[in-house]
Write an enzyme that holds these catalytic residues in place. Structure first.
Site, short mmCIF file in Angstrom:
data_model
loop_
_atom_site.label_atom_id
_atom_site.label_comp_id
_atom_site.label_asym_id
_atom_site.label_seq_id
_atom_site.Cartn_x
_atom_site.Cartn_y
_atom_site.Cartn_z
N ILE A 156 -9.41 -1.71 5.76
CA ILE A 156 -10.00 -2.27 4.51
C ILE A 156 -10.40 -4.02 4.63
O ILE A 156 -11.23 -4.68 4.76
CB ILE A 156 -9.04 -2.20 3.59
CG1 ILE A 156 -8.60 -0.47 2.96
CG2 ILE A 156 -9.35 -2.80 2.07
CD1 ILE A 156 -7.54 0.14 2.16
N ALA A 235 -2.93 -4.48 -1.50
CA ALA A 235 -2.14 -3.75 -0.51
C ALA A 235 -0.91 -2.79 -1.02
O ALA A 235 -1.18 -1.99 -1.79
CB ALA A 235 -2.23 -4.61 0.66
N ARG A 236 0.15 -3.73 -0.90
CA ARG A 236 0.71 -2.90 -2.02
C ARG A 236 1.79 -4.26 -2.56
O ARG A 236 2.17 -5.36 -1.50
CB ARG A 236 1.89 -2.11 -1.16
CG ARG A 236 1.33 -0.42 -0.23
CD ARG A 236 1.45 0.27 -1.43
NE ARG A 236 1.57 1.01 -1.29
CZ ARG A 236 0.09 1.84 -1.21
NH1 ARG A 236 -1.11 1.38 -1.71
NH2 ARG A 236 -0.16 2.93 -0.73
N ASP A 260 -3.83 -5.39 -7.57
CA ASP A 260 -3.86 -4.50 -7.79
C ASP A 260 -2.81 -3.54 -7.99
O ASP A 260 -2.60 -2.76 -8.60
CB ASP A 260 -5.06 -4.32 -6.82
CG ASP A 260 -5.28 -2.50 -7.65
OD1 ASP A 260 -5.60 -2.34 -8.83
OD2 ASP A 260 -5.28 -2.00 -6.48
N GLU A 265 5.59 -0.68 -9.67
CA GLU A 265 5.37 -0.19 -10.52
C GLU A 265 5.26 1.00 -11.63
O GLU A 265 6.51 2.07 -10.97
CB GLU A 265 3.84 0.71 -9.73
CG GLU A 265 2.83 -0.61 -9.09
CD GLU A 265 2.07 0.13 -7.95
OE1 GLU A 265 1.71 1.19 -8.64
OE2 GLU A 265 1.18 -0.88 -7.36
N HIS A 283 -3.46 -0.47 -10.03
CA HIS A 283 -3.72 0.76 -9.02
C HIS A 283 -4.89 1.05 -8.30
O HIS A 283 -4.91 2.07 -9.05
CB HIS A 283 -2.69 1.02 -8.51
CG HIS A 283 -1.89 1.18 -7.34
ND1 HIS A 283 -1.05 1.61 -7.19
CD2 HIS A 283 -3.32 1.39 -6.32
CE1 HIS A 283 -0.75 1.52 -5.44
NE2 HIS A 283 -2.31 2.05 -4.97
N GLY A 285 -7.59 0.41 -6.60
CA GLY A 285 -8.21 0.38 -5.06
C GLY A 285 -8.67 1.92 -4.96
O GLY A 285 -9.99 1.35 -4.41
N SER A 286 -8.46 3.46 -5.20
CA SER A 286 -9.49 3.78 -4.49
C SER A 286 -9.28 5.02 -5.60
O SER A 286 -10.34 5.99 -4.99
CB SER A 286 -8.49 5.19 -3.55
OG SER A 286 -7.30 5.31 -4.62
#
Ligand code: NAP
Length: 317
Positions: A156, A235-236, A260, A265, A283, A285-286
């Site tokens: 990424i 990322a996290r 993100d 969460e 969140h 991202g994907s």
């Protein structure tokens, strides 16, 4: 037929594929299973198709039935699973790399743009018709010529670097190991995080969550950034110390953040809400149809490869 517990809803085409291949226990209400419920539902199962919202810690893994041989995680990250505990119980853990790189990098770039160009304030002003053009209205930070520090220049990170370079950013990075020239594409390697931070006008956190990276971006790390830097995290949440970052925003040490992902969460630290300069996403991202479909297909293929051969190229433990 092998029996699989699927802990979260997937897109319909993926659930149909699973139904053709396995005796599946689907989560049609997309309920967030407690650890006890997950253990209860996994009785008699050969594998679990898990998601990042499942906390598969040591205690939970130790209570899984002996029949469970694989945790196929529907994510490239696997910080939600205790890999060692799974290994001790001879349970394989697999992930879904590569297929989500492009979508996640798009969000990584959006975070950089949104934070630098004050998108949150702009959206609020436009929606409320509470703005008028003027030469100094919502002046932001230009990306052209700014130094982008990438913490975790993997799949990424490299894709973000590629796009950011085309926007005129100058790329620096830190990994534990230096990349080959063809992967670096002219980016400058920093052997230490401190060195990377000192040149990061914009920081993009792209490394995995692990015991080593928890709270890596803490008060001391933030002090190393140039004054008025922008911090983004695709990322996290566990990698960032929220209190320290909010404090750095309060002091204007940090100009803006683009986030993100969050600790705990979906409840993010309320301190972010009071900052208009916080560009925050839930969140995402994907989250594209193509990518979520490909991720689930890969998670299913990982199950099939494992049951057919006893191994899997995407095994991470
Ligand atoms: P990857 O290809 O494995 O890249 C990770 C990079 O981080 C590697 O270059 C690695 O290099 C570096 N790294 C690992 N540990 C480090 C440490 N302690 N200090 C410094 N660098 C370290 O993974 P990826 O596919 O790019 O994914 C990265 C992360 O993005 C995932 O783990 C996941 O948590 C997150 N993600 C988020 C979303 C979202 O929805 N927002 C979506 C997908 C992924 P070295 O091994 O040389 O250190």
């Amino acid at each position: 037929m092998k029996k699989i517990l699927v802990t979260r809803r997937l897109l319909r085409s993926n659930e149909d594929k699973l139904k053709n291949l396995y005796d599946v226990n689907l989560n049609l209400n997309d309920e967030l299973y407690s650890q006890d419920k997950l253990i209860e539902l996994s009785q008699g199962c050969d594998g679990i198709l898990s998601a990042l919202t499942d906390k598969l810690d040591e205690e939970t893994i130790n209570k899984l039935p002996d029949s469970v041989k694989i945790l196929s995680n529907f994510a490239v990250g696997f910080g939600n699973i205790d890999l060692e505990a799974a290994k001790k119980r001879n349970i394989a853990v697999t992930n879904t790399p590569e297929v989500l790189t492009d979508a996640t990098a798009e969000i990584g770039i959006l975070l950089i743009l949104g934070a630098c160009r004050r998108a949150s304030e702009g959206i609020e002003g436009a929606r409320e018709s509470n703005w008028k053009w003027s030469a100094d209205y919502l002046i932001g930070k230009q990306l052209t010529g700014a130094r982008l520090g990438i913490l975790g220049m993997g799949r990424i990170g490299q894709k973000i670097a590629h796009v950011a370079r085309s926007l005129g950013m100058i790329i620096h990075y830190h990994n534990r190991s230096k990349l080959s020239g063809d992967k670096e594409q002219g980016a400058t390697y920093h052997e230490t995080l401190e060195s990377l931070l000192s040149v990061s006008d914009v920081l993009s956190v792209c490394c995995p969550a692990s015991k080593e990276t928890v709270n890596l971006i803490n008060k001391d790390a933030l002090e190393k950034l140039p004054k008025g830097a922008v911090v983004t995290n695709v990322a996290r949440g566990d990698i960032v110390d929220d209190e320290a970052l909010i404090n750095a925003l309060d002091r204007r040490k940090v100009y803006a953040v683009g986030l993100d992902v969050y600790k705990g969460e979906p409840n993010l630290n309320p301190g972010y809400m009071k900052h208009k300069s916080a560009f925050i996403l839930p969140h995402l991202g994907s989250a594209t149809k193509e990518t979520r479909t490909a991720m689930a297909n890969l998670a299913i293929d990982n199950l099939t490869e494992f049951f057919d051969t006893g191994g899997c190229k995407n095994k991470v433990n």
